[in-house]
Write an enzyme that holds these catalytic residues in place. Structure first.
Site, PDB file in Angstrom:
ATOM      1  CG  ASP A   1      -0.316  -0.511   2.480  1.00 28.44           C
ATOM      2  OD1 ASP A   1       0.924  -0.532   2.548  1.00 28.44           O
ATOM      3  OD2 ASP A   1      -1.035  -0.883   3.412  1.00 28.44           O
TER       4      ASP A   1
ATOM      5  CG  ASN B   1      -9.079  -1.797  12.126  1.00 36.29           C
ATOM      6  OD1 ASN B   1      -8.123  -2.410  11.667  1.00 36.29           O
ATOM      7  ND2 ASN B   1      -9.554  -0.697  11.566  1.00 36.29           N
TER       8      ASN B   1
ATOM      9  CG  HIS C   1      -5.958  -2.424   9.051  1.00 34.35           C
ATOM     10  ND1 HIS C   1      -6.121  -1.198   9.662  1.00 34.35           N
ATOM     11  CD2 HIS C   1      -4.616  -2.615   9.026  1.00 34.35           C
ATOM     12  CE1 HIS C   1      -4.939  -0.684   9.970  1.00 34.35           C
ATOM     13  NE2 HIS C   1      -4.018  -1.524   9.601  1.00 34.35           N
TER      14      HIS C   1
ATOM     15  CD  GLU D   1      -8.852   0.760   7.723  1.00 36.73           C
ATOM     16  OE1 GLU D   1      -8.966   0.003   8.708  1.00 36.73           O
ATOM     17  OE2 GLU D   1      -8.066   1.716   7.722  1.00 36.73           O
TER      18      GLU D   1
HETATM   19  C1  F6R Z   1       1.441  -1.452   6.241  1.00 33.71           C
HETATM   20  C2  F6R Z   1       0.145  -2.089   6.323  1.00 33.71           C
HETATM   21  C3  F6R Z   1      -0.671  -2.106   7.565  1.00 33.71           C
HETATM   22  C4  F6R Z   1       0.124  -2.474   8.814  1.00 33.71           C
HETATM   23  C5  F6R Z   1      -0.763  -2.489  10.039  1.00 33.71           C
HETATM   24  C6  F6R Z   1       0.026  -2.715  11.315  1.00 33.71           C
HETATM   25  O1  F6R Z   1       1.980  -1.550   4.945  1.00 33.71           O
HETATM   26  O2  F6R Z   1      -0.270  -2.577   5.335  1.00 33.71           O
HETATM   27  O3  F6R Z   1      -1.720  -3.013   7.395  1.00 33.71           O
HETATM   28  O4  F6R Z   1       0.724  -3.723   8.644  1.00 33.71           O
HETATM   29  O5  F6R Z   1      -1.434  -1.268  10.156  1.00 33.71           O
HETATM   30  O6  F6R Z   1       0.847  -1.615  11.530  1.00 33.71           O
HETATM   31  P1  F6R Z   1       1.965  -1.598  12.677  1.00 33.71           P
HETATM   32  O7  F6R Z   1       2.968  -2.624  12.284  1.00 33.71           O
HETATM   33  O8  F6R Z   1       2.527  -0.218  12.626  1.00 33.71           O
HETATM   34  O9  F6R Z   1       1.275  -1.931  13.945  1.00 33.71           O
END
Ligand code: F6R
Length: 254
Positions: free
Chosen positions: A67, A136, A138, A143
């Protein structure tokens, strides 16, 4: 699904890096799907360390990131392209032309998503897709929703994700409200998926994703339907799963 439960973040990072390096050693021209966020930083550090020691070669590796924020490009320290260069790409011998992310600078969402979809189709499926998990549930920027979005698409970020991401931005700076992300189909087509989770604040999400019903309200729960998923989690993130059982999971406590 294989689940490795490690003592802490450092051990989780090392175990995940082990799996990624095995993939690169066995197939030097692997297509790796990469994630950003705080979770994989230790893993990328470990990979860089092994590269510096001469144990890993990225010269044929191809990467596709999950992303990117809409509106941010390589000059912006909050962009994912900046992050990837900072933590991995500029520190190993990967060819810049072999690294790919959605183009955040293209504000035309339809075009940016089509371009990235086409690129993913042209390259073929990821040999190994790395994922973190949001509080959450994701994955990428998929989401919680009523449906699973399939291909690369533009999402409007939820308040909880915008809040969680604020830590990466200077006070008062705008956290982008839209992002381009691989969809669920783009993620699931990977041959192998490695999810990492660390910290108590991920414990609910991990339990729901791996031991709850498969539902778009917990996007990561779709991983239960993939045949080759490895979850590497520290004890804190696994703390709510200790007494849970699942016929398709085998847990190894390290
Ligand atoms: C990042 C991504 C997100 C993160 C997720 C966890 O490229 O795709 O889905 O993997 O938000 O983020 P952290 O590791 O910062 O807790």
């Amino acid at each position: 699904m294989r689940i490795y439960v490690t003592k802490d973040y450092a051990e989780m990072s090392r175990k995940a890096a082990n799996i990624i390096s095995a993939q690169i050693i066995i197939k030097p021209d692997s297509i790796l799907g990469l994630a950003t966020g705080s979770t994989p930083i230790g893993t990328y550090d470990q990979l860089v360390n092994w590269y510096e020691k001469g144990d890993l070669d990225f010269s044929e590796v191809v990467t596709v990131n999950l992303d990117e924020y809409r509106g941010l490009g390589p000059e912006s320290p909050q962009s994912y392209v900046y992050y990837m260069r900072h933590y991995l790409f500029d520190r190993v011998n990967i060819k810049p032309e072999n690294t790919h992310l959605p183009n955040g600078l293209n504000e035309n969402a339809e075009e940016a998503c089509n371009d990235y979809n086409e690129l993913l189709n042209k390259l073929g499926e990821q040999d190994l897709q790395i994922l973190g998990i949001g509080r959450n549930g994701h994955i990428g920027f998929n989401e919680p929703d009523e449906i699973f979005d399939q291909d690369v698409h533009c999402v409007s970020l939820t308040n909880s994700t915008i809040e969680a991401n604020k830590r990466f931005f200077e006070a008062g700076e705008e956290v982008p409200k839209y992002a381009y992300t691989m969809g669920i189909r783009s993620i699931l087509r990977a041959r192998k998926i490695l999810m990492m989770a660390s910290g108590e604040d991920k414990a609910d999400a991990v339990k729901k994703a791996f031991f709850g019903p498969v539902t778009p309200l917990v996007p990561a729960s779709i991983l239960q339907l993939h045949d080759d998923v490895i979850l590497v989690t520290d004890q804190a993130a696994y703390s709510k799963c200790a007494n849970s059982t699942h016929t398709r999971h085998t847990a190894y406590i390290l």
